[in-house]
Design a protein around this motif. Structure first.
Motif: not given
Length: 469
Positions: A398-401, A385-388
């Protein structure tokens, strides 16, 4: 605390463990693992970047650490606790000097020692030796109508006692740090928070009194009870530990028999400061494991649930996993799927709360328990996901694909999913500090020398290992 949970019974979010497949065998108790050169390089950058969150966002005038950044925020007293210990790691890793760490620590402890304490609802920082969950970053007084928090005060005290033990020199600054630590810890009146059932209340509001919920079951409150038992001024009796352990939910979840609690932070926070390897209380002697092994199994179960992915969320895999309390995209129902903003996500026999949101701190805070599955996860997340996901202060919260509804999100949503813009202090802390415990055992070794921690563990009935009982 934000971790106060409302039991959720929502379609697609809560599924009983007995209905799940069992793709993962019981976690090995003592796996062979050594850091590779690339692992060490990865951790070097991760620790340095995460450390900067605490060093650069803290108010240097009073030592208060923001709950989150870069969004403008109030201070979190729990984040201050993680921050105080992070300064020690900063010295050991060469990020800052011992003098710099002592100066920042002294400013922090002077603030908490002198901050106004009273029963009134406004213009104070705490009462009965405890502090409000959130404080204004500048004034240091209660933020809105948050609770006087027992667990957040305990996490603050974990950081304070680590500083007390580390700064053992005879300089005026280090001598004052030790004195202030004893003063702040000694003022906490644990007996005031104890209810008739021998459980400590989660908090108190001057407007309405004690919170109805208390610390029972299994969760992050091990540190709280150890500190309450070890208090030199207002100690609780050993019976409270037995009462607490008798409320544990032992169950097998995804082939992992352990004391269950669904968000991983509950299996991590106390272990930041206390080395539970080889020491056991009466409860764990009866189970044949220790609390370190219990957290290993919880970590493996969390990963196994994500690998099975019964909710069919995007990107879940053997390296993209990790459910715990964290930010989320939004409280909304989209196409029959429930999403949340900040929520204590997790998976256990007790409940499952899963909306496709993954928090790097879930794997990061478990590095010391299961590096063989946590390090590959963190490295895969950063690479994919890199810089995101990874920025100047390390992993964003956190993240939610799965969540790709740009029109429904205030920020962070893209065609690739939702990515938080913030870092959270209480999630950055476990990443940095458990990485150090994995690499050197520094914090664990330090706290083994703290007499208050030792006294609390002994009163709780712990024996064996480094305690030497």
């Amino acid at each position: 605390m934000k971790q106060l949970l409302i039991l959720l019974l929502l379609s697609g979010c809560v599924q009983l463990a007995r209905c799940q497949s069992r793709p993962q065998t019981v976690a090995p108790t003592t796996p062979a693992f050594s850091l590779s050169g690339s692992d060490a390089t990865f951790l070097d950058s991760l620790q340095r970047d995460t450390f900067r969150y605490f060093w650069e966002t803290t108010n240097p005038q009073n030592g208060l650490v923001p709950d989150r950044a870069p969004t403008n925020s109030f201070a979190s007293i729990a984040a201050v606790g993680f921050g105080l210990t992070s300064y020690l790691v900063g010295v050991e890793r060469g990020y800052i000097t011992r003098v710099q760490a002592a100066e920042r620590t002294l400013q922090t402890l002077r603030f908490f020692a002198n901050a106004p304490q009273a029963e009134q609802a406004a213009g104070v920082a705490g009462y009965k030796g405890f502090f409000y969950h959130f404080l204004d970053m500048k004034t240091g007084t209660r933020f809105k109508q948050v609770e006087l928090s027992t667990i957040d005060t305990a996490l603050l005290l974990g950081g304070i006692l680590s500083a007390q033990t580390y700064f053992d020199g005879n300089t005026p600054a280090e001598t004052e740090i030790r004195q202030l630590a004893d003063l702040i810890y000694g003022r906490a009146d644990w007996t005031w928070f104890l209810n008739k059932d021998k459980f400590v209340s989660m908090g108190w509001h001057p407007e309405s009194g004690f919170i109805k919920s208390d610390w029972r079951g299994y969760n992050e409150a091990m540190l709280l009870y150890v500190l309450a038992l070890g208090s030199p001024t207002h100690p609780l009796e050993p019976g409270v530990w037995q009462a607490w352990t008798h409320s544990y939910p032992w169950a097998t979840f995804y082939d992992q028999p352990h004391v269950n609690f669904d968000p991983l932070f509950g299996h991590q926070y106390s272990h930041v400061w206390i080395d539970f390897r080889g020491i056991k209380d009466e409860y764990m002697r009866g189970r044949g494991i220790d609390y370190f092994e219990n957290s290993r199994r919880a970590t493996y179960a969390n990963r196994a649930y994500c690998m099975a992915n019964p909710g069919r969320w995007q990107d879940y895999s053997s390296t993209i996993w990790g459910l715990t309390a964290c930010d989320g995209p939004k409280d909304t129902l989209v196409n029959g799927r429930q999403f949340f903003s900040y929520r204590a996500r997790g998976a256990a026999s007790t409940q499952i709360v899963d909306d496709g949101t993954i928090a790097p701190t879930a794997a990061g805070g478990s590095m010391a328990f299961a590096p063989e599955i946590c390090l590959p996860a963190l490295r895969a997340m950063k690479t994919r996901y890199g810089a995101k996901l990874y920025g100047p202060y390390g992993f964003r919260d956190a993240f939610n694909p799965t969540y790709r509804y740009r029109a429904l999100s205030a920020n962070g949503s893209t065609a690739q999913g939702w990515f938080d813009i913030d870092y959270l202090g209480i999630d950055q802390g476990p990443i940095l500090l458990m990485a150090e415990n994995l690499r050197s055992g520094f914090i664990w070794k330090l706290m083994q020398k703290n007499p208050h921690i030792r006294r609390g563990l002994v009163k709780a009935g712990f024996t064996g290992g480094w305690l030497g009982q």
